[in-house]
Design a protein around this motif. Structure first.
Motif, short mmCIF file in Angstrom:
data_model
loop_
_atom_site.label_atom_id
_atom_site.label_comp_id
_atom_site.label_asym_id
_atom_site.label_seq_id
_atom_site.Cartn_x
_atom_site.Cartn_y
_atom_site.Cartn_z
N ARG A 79 0.82 -1.21 0.00
CA ARG A 79 0.00 0.00 0.00
C ARG A 79 0.85 1.26 0.00
O ARG A 79 0.53 2.25 -0.65
CB ARG A 79 -0.91 -0.01 1.23
N THR A 80 1.99 1.21 0.72
CA THR A 80 2.89 2.36 0.73
C THR A 80 3.51 2.59 -0.64
O THR A 80 3.58 3.72 -1.13
CB THR A 80 4.00 2.14 1.79
N GLN A 81 3.98 1.51 -1.28
CA GLN A 81 4.61 1.66 -2.58
C GLN A 81 3.62 2.14 -3.64
O GLN A 81 3.99 2.86 -4.57
CB GLN A 81 5.24 0.34 -3.01
N ALA A 82 2.35 1.75 -3.50
CA ALA A 82 1.34 2.15 -4.48
C ALA A 82 0.62 3.43 -4.09
O ALA A 82 -0.29 3.87 -4.81
CB ALA A 82 0.32 1.03 -4.64
N SER A 83 1.01 4.05 -2.99
CA SER A 83 0.24 5.19 -2.47
C SER A 83 0.26 6.38 -3.42
O SER A 83 -0.77 7.04 -3.63
CB SER A 83 0.77 5.60 -1.10
N ASN A 132 -0.49 17.68 -7.16
CA ASN A 132 -0.22 16.25 -7.31
C ASN A 132 1.19 15.94 -7.80
O ASN A 132 1.65 14.81 -7.68
CB ASN A 132 -1.26 15.60 -8.23
N ASN A 133 1.90 16.93 -8.33
CA ASN A 133 3.29 16.74 -8.75
C ASN A 133 4.28 17.15 -7.68
O ASN A 133 5.49 17.07 -7.91
CB ASN A 133 3.57 17.53 -10.02
N SER A 134 3.79 17.59 -6.52
CA SER A 134 4.68 18.18 -5.51
C SER A 134 4.58 17.47 -4.17
O SER A 134 4.93 18.06 -3.14
CB SER A 134 4.35 19.67 -5.34
N VAL A 135 4.11 16.24 -4.15
CA VAL A 135 3.97 15.52 -2.88
C VAL A 135 5.34 15.29 -2.25
O VAL A 135 5.53 15.44 -1.05
CB VAL A 135 3.23 14.19 -3.11
N VAL A 136 6.31 14.89 -3.07
CA VAL A 136 7.70 14.76 -2.62
C VAL A 136 8.52 15.73 -3.45
O VAL A 136 8.58 15.62 -4.67
CB VAL A 136 8.22 13.32 -2.81
N GLN A 137 9.12 16.71 -2.78
CA GLN A 137 9.86 17.76 -3.48
C GLN A 137 11.33 17.70 -3.14
O GLN A 137 11.71 17.32 -2.03
CB GLN A 137 9.31 19.14 -3.09
N ASP A 138 12.14 18.11 -4.10
CA ASP A 138 13.55 18.32 -3.79
C ASP A 138 13.75 19.76 -3.34
O ASP A 138 12.80 20.55 -3.29
CB ASP A 138 14.44 17.96 -4.98
N PRO A 150 -5.41 0.38 8.77
CA PRO A 150 -5.49 1.85 8.79
C PRO A 150 -4.17 2.54 9.14
O PRO A 150 -4.04 3.75 8.93
CB PRO A 150 -6.55 2.13 9.86
N LEU A 151 -3.19 1.80 9.67
CA LEU A 151 -1.90 2.41 9.97
C LEU A 151 -1.08 2.69 8.72
O LEU A 151 -0.06 3.38 8.77
CB LEU A 151 -1.10 1.50 10.91
N SER A 152 -1.48 2.15 7.58
CA SER A 152 -0.77 2.37 6.33
C SER A 152 -1.66 3.22 5.41
O SER A 152 -2.88 3.33 5.63
CB SER A 152 -0.44 1.03 5.67
N PRO A 153 -1.06 3.84 4.38
CA PRO A 153 0.34 3.79 3.99
C PRO A 153 1.21 4.66 4.88
O PRO A 153 0.71 5.60 5.51
CB PRO A 153 0.33 4.33 2.55
N LEU A 154 2.49 4.35 4.90
CA LEU A 154 3.46 5.20 5.58
C LEU A 154 4.13 6.10 4.54
O LEU A 154 3.94 5.96 3.35
CB LEU A 154 4.50 4.34 6.30
N GLY A 155 4.96 7.02 5.02
CA GLY A 155 5.72 7.84 4.10
C GLY A 155 5.08 9.17 3.79
O GLY A 155 4.05 9.57 4.37
N PRO A 156 5.63 9.90 2.84
CA PRO A 156 5.21 11.28 2.57
C PRO A 156 3.83 11.40 1.96
O PRO A 156 3.24 12.49 1.99
CB PRO A 156 6.28 11.77 1.59
N VAL A 157 3.28 10.33 1.39
CA VAL A 157 1.98 10.43 0.75
C VAL A 157 0.85 10.32 1.76
O VAL A 157 -0.27 10.76 1.50
CB VAL A 157 1.84 9.35 -0.35
N ARG A 158 1.13 9.74 2.93
CA ARG A 158 0.06 9.48 3.89
C ARG A 158 -0.76 10.72 4.25
O ARG A 158 -1.99 10.64 4.32
CB ARG A 158 0.64 8.85 5.16
N PRO A 159 -0.16 11.90 4.48
CA PRO A 159 -0.98 13.05 4.89
C PRO A 159 -2.02 13.46 3.86
O PRO A 159 -3.01 14.10 4.21
CB PRO A 159 0.05 14.17 5.10
N VAL A 160 -1.82 13.12 2.59
CA VAL A 160 -2.75 13.58 1.55
C VAL A 160 -3.46 12.43 0.85
O VAL A 160 -4.19 12.67 -0.11
CB VAL A 160 -2.01 14.44 0.50
#
Length: 846
Positions: free
Chosen positions: A46-50, A204-210, A364-374
């Motif tokens: 679920r995290t990898q596909a988030s 949607n293009n800025s969930v993970v930013q450099d 419900p504890l997943s997904p983890l990572g930067p996508v979870r908040p949105v």
């Protein structure tokens, strides 16, 4: 068969009252460990596909296109109808960037954010129907309200505002921005709006930013406010970029880029941003957490099978006496083997079903990572692939183990055989060497299984300890290597100390200071742009000279050594389906736009490199980053093309970027101050030049790519995994020692009757635990180091970083000592039980 089942069912009913605790223990063990295993694997998936899941929910565009005049950098007149007419384009959205500036309380523009904060809006559904925003706080602004806006997190941080607060915004015309008094209250805005901040959103293009993208912020205007801005100044009606949805998705991107290159006006240029590349970057950014979750799930699954098999074996051995009675009464092997199996198989089935419930409950504890908040899909999730495979593995696997152990035990009893007691050569050697009797007994307990119903699974204990230590060491090696990657910028492409980033070019006066600077070890001037390479638009760095001392780190092959050579990022190399030694064709523009045109030029691929995160904001145009990009010499450009790009102002003909490496020993404070001095010299040159008065130079420190930005926040994941593995190993060893004391109760009683005191009996268990720990340390540490290094090398190559596995010597020592210490600590309780053994009662029973 029917008779066997009838007897088995009868025996299950007759013995349930005294065996139910064993059945419950099996079911509970399978439910908890199996459920955690399935939940972890499902969370990894679920995290990898988030991110792809989030992206699909926003009705995303396949690419963005920015078209601007090459000389002024301003947006050209609307091309919406022409783009919509392209055969591959299904829908076109557009975004406008009016001359809107956040205001101070006095009503003056906040000049400090002019270069990093933009107000962007749309009147055709962009950000609302297409590329919908994802909200982390608050809600969307009312499309019909002029006095409401939405901010992204970077804009909120730079402006210091929060949801519910009013943000004063001034709208100006293009002519006003050129007035001498612009930037003060002397030039009031044509329209002033006290806009309510209704929410903090993520594109949607800025969930993970450099760090390049994080430096910019966006204020999203409502369609109503955007129409007001266009009414004030018709020049604001030119879209800043276009968002294109293609009929066949990413597969149409190369063809559309070629069509657009022919479509744009001759004096203009087009830049592209491809959504599929963002998906790849985000998936790389979340991969460590996904791998950690999957690894933990796999380990928990193996533990579940091992502990489940041991629990089943104990339950079968507990009914061994009943089996012998049945055989004495004339029961056959099948009937004897079925005794207790129905209850055990039922416990396995119940435990497997409960494991599914546990996995679903933890989802419900997943997904983890930067996508979870949105993510729009929080809550309970049913991953039928994982749940089905897990249910089948637990039910069939442990069921087969139960049947196999039952049949084996029945056949052995029928043949009148028992597993032979094996003696340990190590124990004999210890006895010959004069080791105290306590030590010899402890070594024997650790290495000899014994025989009959009281045998102890010592091999599984030793193997489990070795595997646990190896996995802990591998996890810590991975964690240390991840920390090394995050803390050493050259490993992810930043192979210098600072970058001078001008609005236009670095002037010759600043370059002259760099040449004479005693603190500077070397510097390189480059230009950057997007060019066409074999039909793909690729962000590139263009070297002004081949003998420059500073360049991105090479992963394979070698650096540039000739004008007709090119170094590619590993991901770009894969995208082009090329390998070292082959050639690619580089071009820019079309022949109709000559002399702003670079004809197809063949370059030989001589190396791959890790590229730095530098360039434009990615929502406008893709920029280089780790595996994405290319490096070649500007000498391939034809003379007419260079002449067109050359400005009559000598101050505007320098490089677009200057990478500077400071000498060893120069402190960060001294280096920064030195670079600021050189930048200020350039800024004074610009201020005195009427043709360059709006330009300036910014000194940039390390710019981290998106993966590194995210890895900094998840660096503890491998440590948590290592701690969980260590805790599991300690718990497993403790349970094994307790079982060993219980099964060797009579041996301990005999030793006590022969004169061993309570303290000595306790020390035998400590010796037993120490032998298991030493075995784990001696074999597990080197195995874990090798495994961790190999895993990290594979992982680093997958994200196009420089592989640099790290094995801290202190960590190795701490793991070794910690294993021995915890083994001795967990031996305390079973050792105390061994010390309390009653020789009289047990020997009287014998």
């Amino acid at each position: 068969m029917r008779q066997t089942l009838r007897v088995g069912a009868y025996r299950f009913r007759a013995t349930f009252a005294r065996r139910w605790a064993g059945y419950a223990a099996i079911a509970l063990l399978v439910a908890l460990t199996g459920g955690v295993s399935m939940a972890s694997v499902a969370a990894a998936r679920r995290t990898q596909a988030s991110y792809p899941t989030l992206l699909a929910s926003t009705n995303p565009s396949d690419m963005n296109v920015t078209v601007y005049e090459a000389t002024t950098g301003t947006a050209v007149a609307s091309l919406t109808s022409q783009l919509a007419g392209l055969p591959q384009v299904r829908r076109v959205g557009s975004a406008l960037v009016p001359h809107a500036v956040p205001l101070t309380r006095a009503g003056a523009p906040r000049l400090g954010v002019l270069g990093t904060i933009n107000l962007v809006g749309s009147t055709d559904g962009e950000f609302i129907a297409q590329d919908r925003l994802a909200f982390t706080q608050g809600r969307a602004a009312d499309s019909h309200r002029v006095d409401q806006v939405t901010l992204d997190a970077s804009a909120a941080r730079q402006l210091g505002v929060h949801v519910g607060q009013r943000l004063p915004i001034g709208l100006y015309t293009d002519a006003q921005t050129s007035l001498p008094g612009f930037g003060t209250a002397a030039v009031p805005p044509r329209l002033r709006v006290a806009a309510m901040v209704t929410g903090i959103a993520v594109d949607n293009n800025s969930v993970v930013q450099d760090d390049v993208d994080r430096a910019y912020g966006l204020v999203y205007a409502t369609p109503a406010l955007t129409r007001e801005a266009v009414a004030l100044d018709p020049k604001d009606a030119a879209p800043e970029f276009y968002a294109l949805q293609l009929r066949h998705g990413a597969g149409d991107v190369p063809a559309v880029e070629q069509e657009i290159a022919r479509l744009v006006p001759p004096d203009s240029t087009a830049e592209f941003h491809v959504t599929a590349r963002v998906v790849t970057q985000v998936e790389l950014a979340v991969r460590p957490e996904s791998l950690a979750l999957a690894g933990f799930g796999a380990i928990a699954g193996v533990v579940c099978l091992i502990l489940g098999a041991q629990a089943i074996g104990r339950q079968l051995r507990a009914g061994g006496d009943d089996g012998r009675v049945l055989r004495a009464l004339g029961a056959g092997s099948a009937v004897a083997a079925s005794d207790g199996l129905i209850g055990i198989l039922g416990a396995v089935v119940v435990g497997s079903v409960l494991a599914v419930a546990v996995a679903v409950g933890l989802s419900p504890l997943s997904p983890l990572g930067p996508v979870r908040p949105v993510t729009p899909f929080k809550g309970v999730a049913w991953d039928w692939t994982v749940l089905g495979a897990g249910l089948g593995t637990l039910g069939i696997g442990l069921g087969a183990v139960a049947v196999g152990l039952g049949v084996r035990a029945a056949r052995r009893e029928a043949a009148g055989r028992r597993a032979p007691a094996r003696t340990s050569g190590v124990a004999r050697a210890m006895a010959s060497a004069g080791l105290p009797v306590v030590g010899v007994v402890g070594v024997r307990f650790a290495l000899e299984t014994g025989s009959g119903p009281r045998s102890v699974p010592v091999r599984s204990v030793l193997v489990g300890t070795v595997v646990a230590v190896a996995l802990v060491m591998a996890s810590l090696t991975f964690a240390a290597s991840l920390q090394t990657l995050v803390s050493e910028p050259p490993l992810y492409g930043w192979n210098w100390t600072y970058a001078l980033t001008p609005t236009n070019d670095v002037p010759p006066q600043s370059l002259a200071l760099l040449r004479r600077d005693p603190l500077v070890a070397g510097w390189t001037g480059v230009d950057y742009n997007n060019v066409d390479i074999d039909g793909q638009t690729v962000p590139v760095l263009m070297a002004r000279s081949l003998d420059e001392p500073v360049a991105p780190p090479v992963l394979s092959g070698h650096a540039l050594a000739g004008d007709h050579q090119i170094v590619l990022g590993a991901a770009t190399l894969a995208l082009l389906h090329k390998h070292l030694g082959q050639t690619v064709t580089v071009s820019y523009g079309t022949k109709a736009r000559a002399p702003v045109y670079v004809p197809p030029t063949r370059l030989t691929i001589v190396g791959t490199a890790t590229f730095p995160a530098v360039g434009y904001e990615s929502v406008i145009a893709d920029h280089t980053s780790m595996g994405i990009g290319a490096l070649f010499s500007e000498e391939i450009f034809p003379g007419p093309f260079r002449q067109v790009l050359r400005s009559p102002d000598a101050n505007l003909n320098g490089p677009e970027l200057v990478f500077v490496r400071m000498r060893p020993g120069v402190s960060p404070a001294a280096g920064r101050a030195d670079m600021q001095r050189i930048a200020q010299v350039g800024n004074r040159v610009f201020a005195a030049d009427p043709g360059a008065a709006s330009n300036d130079i910014v000194v940039l420190g390390v710019q981290r790519p998106a993966q590194i930005v995210n890895y900094r926040s998840i660096g503890s994941t491998p440590l948590i995994l290592a701690a969980a593995l260590g805790a599991g190993a300690v718990a497993g060893l403790a349970l094994t020692l307790m079982a060993s004391v219980r099964r060797r109760w009579r041996e301990l009683a005999l030793l006590k009757s022969l004169g061993l005191g309570p303290r000595q009996l306790g020390w035998t268990i400590v010796w037993q635990a120490t032998v298991a720990a030493v075995t784990g340390v001696v074999l597990g540490l080197p195995l874990g180091i090798v495994l961790g290094r190999q895993l990290w090398t594979l992982f680093a190559r997958s994200l196009d970083a420089v592989p640099s596995p790290t094995v801290p010597a202190l960590t190795v020592v701490l793991v070794g000592l910690g294993t021995l210490l915890f083994a001795d600590l967990v031996a305390a309780l079973p050792g105390a039980r061994a010390a309390r053994v009653s020789a009289t009662s047990l020997l009287r029973a014998e």
